[in-house]
Enzyme design. Structure first.
Site, PDB file in Angstrom:
ATOM      1  N   ASP A 135      16.174 -37.744  -4.422  1.00  0.00           N
ATOM      2  CA  ASP A 135      16.167 -36.937  -5.644  1.00  0.00           C
ATOM      3  C   ASP A 135      17.815 -37.026  -5.907  1.00  0.00           C
ATOM      4  O   ASP A 135      18.352 -36.055  -5.344  1.00  0.00           O
ATOM      5  CB  ASP A 135      15.459 -36.368  -6.009  1.00  0.00           C
ATOM      6  N   HIS A 143      16.099 -39.016   2.913  1.00  0.00           N
ATOM      7  CA  HIS A 143      15.409 -40.404   3.559  1.00  0.00           C
ATOM      8  C   HIS A 143      16.252 -41.354   4.012  1.00  0.00           C
ATOM      9  O   HIS A 143      17.395 -41.112   3.272  1.00  0.00           O
ATOM     10  CB  HIS A 143      14.137 -40.329   2.598  1.00  0.00           C
ATOM     11  N   SER A 149      22.889 -30.060  -2.447  1.00  0.00           N
ATOM     12  CA  SER A 149      24.420 -30.775  -2.227  1.00  0.00           C
ATOM     13  C   SER A 149      24.399 -31.479  -2.124  1.00  0.00           C
ATOM     14  O   SER A 149      23.857 -32.291  -3.227  1.00  0.00           O
ATOM     15  CB  SER A 149      24.912 -30.245  -1.098  1.00  0.00           C
TER      16      SER A 149
END
Length: 320
Positions: free
Chosen positions: A90, A147, A254
């Protein structure tokens, strides 16, 4: 004027000390104080707790537990098309596009070196020259686990010590070579789409960077480059990860940079700088059709041996 002050502080503030302090505080169990800090954070950054497996902020013993909170499975469905590479996290696209020789776009009018990003590893850089990149910024409100965009076999991991500049729109436009200067963990994978690098970039108050196969990579911050190599697929000890599987996480957040070999993938057309990303949605598409049961292509042993000889970093056993 305000931006100039913010940038000046990036060079003045003791970033390493602040990062250690933030990491220490975020790991402490402080009862009602922990809950208060989490509640204030949720309110200030407008965190959507309804997506979390545990939406009640009282269920988190430490701030770190909250920060790496897992999401409910159904809120981030994975695109299962074998020819599609999925978003790894995200966040927001900082920049993306073609790697022009050794140059990667950091911000409008500002490039940085691919080879410098990869800690001077010119053989690894050769895999990605004129390839494709995508830089994803994870804001404080985002889900902070990273991921896999596709199936992959881990071949190499490099920890690169560095600065801890904040990573945001302002610093990307004004701090030269930001991503090649900051602390980072480089992960090289064999995939169906050729070699892929997934790079986790640290920043101010990023207390730690972790991977699922090695645990916490940093801290400690010892100031030296460290390198781990891993066997190819089908070998004992190989680290194989599936598309959509968690590969790492930030405590606190980050940036993730993905590198793809030339001629292998095309980025999804609608994506551009500042596009919002959601884990599992399409990031790129294979140039050539890939069957669902095709095993990841591997880097030859000769290439791996040549790379090790050319880059005699600090080697560590993969079972660390």
């Amino acid at each position: 004027m305000l931006n100039e002050i913010k940038l000046s502080l990036q060079y003045i503030l003791p970033k390493q000390w602040l990062t250690r302090l933030a990491g220490w505080g975020a790991s402490k169990r402080a009862g009602w104080l922990t809950k208060l800090v989490i509640d204030l954070f949720v309110k200030y950054y407008k965190v959507n707790m309804s997506e979390a497996q545990k939406p009640d902020t009282a269920s988190y013993r430490t701030f770190n537990e909250f920060f790496v909170r897992p999401l409910r499975d159904e809120v981030r469905p994975l695109n299962t098309d074998p020819n599609v590479l999925a978003m790894p996290a995200d966040g927001v696209i900082s920049q993306l596009g073609r790697i022009e020789g050794d140059k990667i776009l950091q911000a409008k009018g500002h490039n940085y070196s691919l080879e410098a990003l990869l800690a001077g590893n010119y053989l690894m850089a050769d895999l990605f020259r004129n390839g494709t990149f995508a830089t994803t910024y994870l804001s404080p409100r985002d889900y902070h686990r990273v991921h896999m965009p596709c199936n992959g076999i881990l071949r190499e991991m490099i920890y690169v010590p560095g600065d801890l500049f904040s990573v945001n729109h302002l610093t990307a436009q004004n701090v030269p070579n930001l991503f090649a200067r900051n602390e980072r963990v480089i992960c090289l994978f064999d995939t169906e789409f050729g070699p892929m690098a997934q790079i986790l970039v640290g920043a101010t108050i990023v207390g730690s960077i972790e991977t699922v196969w090695a645990g916490t990579i940093t801290p400690p911050r010892e100031g030296i480059i460290k390198r781990w190599t891993y066997p190819a697929g089908e070998s004992d000890g190989a680290v194989a990860l599936l598309k959509g599987q968690e590969m790492g996480r930030f405590k606190l957040g980050s940036t993730v940079i993905n590198l793809f070999a030339p001629g292998k993938v095309e980025l999804v057309e609608h994506l551009q700088s500042l596009s919002v990303t959601r884990l599992g949605e399409p990031l790129a598409v294979s140039v050539e059709a890939v069957a669902a049961d095709v095993a990841p292509a591997v880097i030859s042993q000769e290439e791996a041996d040549a790379e090790r000889e050319a880059n005699p970093l600090v080697d560590n056993d993969q079972n660390r």
